[in-house]
Design a protein around this motif. Structure first.
Motif, PDB file in Angstrom:
ATOM      1  N   THR A  87      11.787 -35.678 -53.221  1.00  0.00           N
ATOM      2  CA  THR A  87      12.357 -37.598 -52.920  1.00  0.00           C
ATOM      3  C   THR A  87      12.348 -36.756 -51.162  1.00  0.00           C
ATOM      4  O   THR A  87      12.964 -36.392 -51.210  1.00  0.00           O
ATOM      5  CB  THR A  87      13.680 -37.782 -53.314  1.00  0.00           C
TER       6      THR A  87
ATOM      7  N   PRO B 186      12.974 -39.046 -47.572  1.00  0.00           N
ATOM      8  CA  PRO B 186      13.614 -39.960 -46.734  1.00  0.00           C
ATOM      9  C   PRO B 186      11.793 -40.152 -45.951  1.00  0.00           C
ATOM     10  O   PRO B 186      12.179 -39.103 -46.041  1.00  0.00           O
ATOM     11  CB  PRO B 186      14.821 -39.730 -46.487  1.00  0.00           C
TER      12      PRO B 186
ATOM     13  N   PHE C 162      18.676 -42.543 -50.575  1.00  0.00           N
ATOM     14  CA  PHE C 162      17.550 -42.755 -49.894  1.00  0.00           C
ATOM     15  C   PHE C 162      17.308 -44.417 -50.728  1.00  0.00           C
ATOM     16  O   PHE C 162      17.134 -45.379 -50.121  1.00  0.00           O
ATOM     17  CB  PHE C 162      16.050 -42.703 -50.121  1.00  0.00           C
ATOM     18  N   THR C 163      17.743 -44.731 -52.181  1.00  0.00           N
ATOM     19  CA  THR C 163      17.712 -46.104 -52.817  1.00  0.00           C
ATOM     20  C   THR C 163      18.477 -47.307 -52.782  1.00  0.00           C
ATOM     21  O   THR C 163      18.475 -48.044 -52.059  1.00  0.00           O
ATOM     22  CB  THR C 163      17.851 -46.210 -54.074  1.00  0.00           C
TER      23      THR C 163
ATOM     24  N   ARG D 153       8.871 -45.312 -52.349  1.00  0.00           N
ATOM     25  CA  ARG D 153       9.547 -44.227 -51.414  1.00  0.00           C
ATOM     26  C   ARG D 153       8.775 -42.956 -52.067  1.00  0.00           C
ATOM     27  O   ARG D 153       7.783 -43.683 -52.315  1.00  0.00           O
ATOM     28  CB  ARG D 153      10.771 -43.735 -52.398  1.00  0.00           C
TER      29      ARG D 153
ATOM     30  N   GLU E 147      18.963 -37.421 -54.421  1.00  0.00           N
ATOM     31  CA  GLU E 147      19.186 -38.927 -55.625  1.00  0.00           C
ATOM     32  C   GLU E 147      20.054 -38.890 -56.364  1.00  0.00           C
ATOM     33  O   GLU E 147      20.399 -40.017 -57.311  1.00  0.00           O
ATOM     34  CB  GLU E 147      17.645 -39.163 -55.707  1.00  0.00           C
TER      35      GLU E 147
END
Length: 245
Positions: free
Chosen positions: A28, A30, A86-87, A148, A189
């Motif tokens: 993921t 950011p 991040f979420t 994202r 994550e």
């Protein structure tokens, strides 16, 4: 060609690519810049606020989809990943911008577990829009478009092997568009922060898993199939059928 594929969390993948142990990491991405690694966006992953079908905001999402604000979420409990993800961070940032307090009652980094908890009415959550189905209802929030990026990281000083180039080409063909290069660090994550304390009912999850020998997702899946039963009926069923009490 012999491929060495490892299923590890994004932070480990990032560090392994940075140290030269691994050539590529699919993680993921950011948005904050970090020039130590090159990040190539493979595909965007839109996120959605989700609630159970019986949640008060579910009906409004159907009849008044343009009238729901962030303040309408604030009174309800949230089920989110740990604060290192991040979420969770984008949800917190959105609430901070609106001057609102985020009421997180349950913390878990397993997306399927969040979805199950949301579907049985324990709170609202933030999930990839691709996970929305009949079990949860996506709630549009005014002025908020969560998303994202998922992609590949590699070291800028290391020439990619033919195998790595082939992998990038395969990802590009599968997603139907050329990858976009940008610089960005990784944020984990998949693994819960060790300093993130469980809150509310979630504080009992570790002891339940240890005593009864199943992950909490197993019990949530069972309960999710008993939606026609009342709360105390479910409690009695779990005790009589599985000895859970």
């Amino acid at each position: 060609v012999r491929l060495d594929i490892r299923f590890i969390d994004s932070e480990q993948a990032y560090d392994a690519v940075l140290s030269g142990e691994l050539e590529l990491g699919i993680v993921t991405l950011p948005p904050a810049p970090d020039d130590r690694l090159v990040a190539k966006v493979i595909w965007p992953d839109p996120l959605a606020f989700v609630v159970a079908a019986g949640h008060p905001l579910a009906a409004r999402a159907q009849t008044q989809p343009t009238d729901i604000a962030a303040a309408d979420l604030a009174p309800y409990s949230a089920i989110l990943p740990s604060s290192s993800t991040f979420t969770r961070q984008i949800a917190e940032q959105m609430f901070q911008r609106e001057g609102l307090t985020l009421n997180v009652s349950l913390v878990t980094n397993y997306l399927e577990t969040i979805k199950m908890m949301v579907s049985i009415g324990l709170g609202w959550g933030v999930l990839p829009a691709s996970m929305c189905d009949a079990d949860v209802v996506a709630v549009p929030v005014q002025g908020v478009a969560l998303s994202r990026d998922l992609g590949v990281v590699h070291h800028p000083r290391r020439a990619l092997s033919r195998a790595a180039q082939a992998m990038l080409g395969l990802l590009e063909r599968e997603t139907g568009s050329a990858v976009q290069t940008k610089l960005g660090p990784y944020k984990r994550e998949a693994v819960m922060s060790t300093d993130e304390k469980l809150k509310g009912p979630a504080s009992y999850f570790p002891s339940i898993e240890k005593k009864y020998g199943h992950p909490i997702g197993y019990w949530l899946e069972l309960v999710g199939k008993l939606r026609e039963m009342k709360h105390m009926e479910i409690v009695a069923w779990l005790k009589s059928e599985h000895g859970l009490g």
